[in-house]
Design a protein around this motif. Structure first.
Motif, PDB file in Angstrom:
ATOM      1  N   GLN A 124      44.651 -26.434   6.380  1.00 33.36           N
ATOM      2  CA  GLN A 124      44.222 -26.065   7.730  1.00 33.36           C
ATOM      3  C   GLN A 124      45.306 -25.264   8.453  1.00 33.36           C
ATOM      4  O   GLN A 124      45.035 -24.283   9.149  1.00 33.36           O
ATOM      5  CB  GLN A 124      43.874 -27.314   8.536  1.00 33.36           C
ATOM      6  CG  GLN A 124      43.352 -27.026   9.942  1.00 33.36           C
ATOM      7  CD  GLN A 124      42.068 -26.216   9.934  1.00 33.36           C
ATOM      8  OE1 GLN A 124      41.048 -26.676   9.420  1.00 33.36           O
ATOM      9  NE2 GLN A 124      42.104 -25.016  10.494  1.00 33.36           N
ATOM     10  N   ASP A 125      46.571 -25.664   8.256  1.00 35.32           N
ATOM     11  CA  ASP A 125      47.685 -24.910   8.847  1.00 35.32           C
ATOM     12  C   ASP A 125      47.692 -23.483   8.311  1.00 35.32           C
ATOM     13  O   ASP A 125      47.917 -22.522   9.063  1.00 35.32           O
ATOM     14  CB  ASP A 125      49.021 -25.578   8.509  1.00 35.32           C
ATOM     15  CG  ASP A 125      49.206 -26.908   9.214  1.00 35.32           C
ATOM     16  OD1 ASP A 125      48.507 -27.148  10.221  1.00 35.32           O
ATOM     17  OD2 ASP A 125      50.060 -27.693   8.761  1.00 35.32           O
ATOM     18  N   GLU A 127      45.124 -21.769   7.107  1.00 32.75           N
ATOM     19  CA  GLU A 127      43.991 -21.034   7.672  1.00 32.75           C
ATOM     20  C   GLU A 127      44.288 -20.595   9.116  1.00 32.75           C
ATOM     21  O   GLU A 127      43.963 -19.478   9.520  1.00 32.75           O
ATOM     22  CB  GLU A 127      42.735 -21.892   7.623  1.00 32.75           C
ATOM     23  CG  GLU A 127      42.181 -22.071   6.218  1.00 32.75           C
ATOM     24  CD  GLU A 127      40.872 -22.848   6.221  1.00 32.75           C
ATOM     25  OE1 GLU A 127      40.440 -23.264   7.329  1.00 32.75           O
ATOM     26  OE2 GLU A 127      40.286 -23.036   5.142  1.00 32.75           O
ATOM     27  N   ASP A 128      44.905 -21.472   9.873  1.00 31.99           N
ATOM     28  CA  ASP A 128      45.260 -21.131  11.258  1.00 31.99           C
ATOM     29  C   ASP A 128      46.226 -19.949  11.287  1.00 31.99           C
ATOM     30  O   ASP A 128      46.106 -19.040  12.120  1.00 31.99           O
ATOM     31  CB  ASP A 128      45.911 -22.334  11.945  1.00 31.99           C
ATOM     32  CG  ASP A 128      44.913 -23.450  12.218  1.00 31.99           C
ATOM     33  OD1 ASP A 128      43.693 -23.204  12.096  1.00 31.99           O
ATOM     34  OD2 ASP A 128      45.355 -24.562  12.548  1.00 31.99           O
ATOM     35  N   ALA A 146      41.765 -23.968  14.178  1.00 30.22           N
ATOM     36  CA  ALA A 146      41.777 -25.299  14.777  1.00 30.22           C
ATOM     37  C   ALA A 146      42.558 -25.302  16.096  1.00 30.22           C
ATOM     38  O   ALA A 146      42.688 -26.339  16.735  1.00 30.22           O
ATOM     39  CB  ALA A 146      42.402 -26.300  13.811  1.00 30.22           C
TER      40      ALA A 146
END
Length: 269
Positions: A124-125, A127-128, A146
């Motif tokens: 997720q990091d 992707e951010d 996010a």
């Protein structure tokens, strides 16, 4: 004749406790300041330096000197500057309040300064981070961020850290725009194994900035063998090479005197 010298390396703060800086300690700048102060034609020297850089007469003691250096030292005023903001402030203040006839710009300045820290610990990091970068360049990607925070200080415990850097301002225009139209001597530092690289960079710098000449330092040679190789690169592909900073400093001061005198004669005509 008043001379402005910048020397040392700027610091770019990563956070309040960490910074990035260059390898250049300002030895040739300090020698140049000393050499200039000994000339009767020189009235004032504005010496802008990073706090950990050498400065003129720092290691000279009146007790072990056979003659007085007070008059030379009095010509030198020190202006500490660690960051690019400090440097710009000091230079602007000097140029606004004094007549400057010659600028010798030796300080090593980072081309890029830190703006943000990006810590990556999971998918997720990542992707951010991808979404953030794509947004800067207007690339439309199908990832929903996010909205995690962008950190301003170093943190431990992450798998990766990306330091985002943006271009720092160029200071050459400050010198060029000064009403006294000072003589400008720029510099180029080389850390490449190929000694020709420093000459190529110096020639490009000379053409780009249109300075009177470039002081090119081969820092790789100094790191490897403590060889103090200095090239003076002039318009028309003229190159002078010296194997000691002291010799190069004396030659630079000699050129400053010659060219300043020539300018005065042209002005008087």
């Amino acid at each position: 004749m008043n001379i402005l010298i910048t020397s040392g390396s700027t610091r770019e703060m990563i956070d309040p406790s960490h910074y990035m800086s260059g390898l250049f300690g300002g030895s040739i700048g300090a020698l140049l300041g000393e050499e200039c102060s000994m000339k009767s034609e020189v009235e004032q020297i504005f010496f802008v330096h990073s706090r950990d850089a050498r400065y003129p007469f720092e290691s000279t003691s009146m007790d072990d000197s056979p003659f007085s250096m007070d008059h030379w030292k009095e010509k030198v005023t020190l202006y500490p500057a660690d960051t690019i903001e400090d440097l710009e402030h000091q230079i602007t203040s000097i140029l606004e309040n004094h007549v400057v006839d010659v600028v010798v710009h030796l300080m090593s300045i980072h081309n890029y300064g830190k703006s943000n820290l990006h810590f990556i610990d999971n998918a997720q990091d990542a992707e951010d981070f991808i979404h953030y970068i794509s947004g800067i360049y207007g690339i439309d990607i199908n990832i929903l961020p996010a909205h995690r925070p962008i950190y301003k200080e170093m943190e431990s415990g992450f798998n990766h850290l990306f330091i985002e850097q943006t271009p720092t301002p160029k200071l050459m225009d400050l010198f060029r725009e000064h009403p006294s139209s000072p003589m400008i001597i720029s510099s180029k530092m080389n850390v490449s194994k190929n000694p020709q690289d420093v000459l190529k960079k110096a020639k490009r710098s000379l053409a780009k900035n249109n300075t009177d000449f470039v002081i090119a330092l081969d820092h790789y040679a100094y790191q490897e063998n403590y060889n103090e190789i200095v090239h003076l690169v002039h318009p028309g592909d003229e190159i002078e090479t010296f194997d000691r900073y002291e010799k190069a400093s004396k030659r630079v001061v000699s050129l400053i005197k010659e060219r300043f005198s020539d300018r005065r004669k042209e002005t008087d005509v």
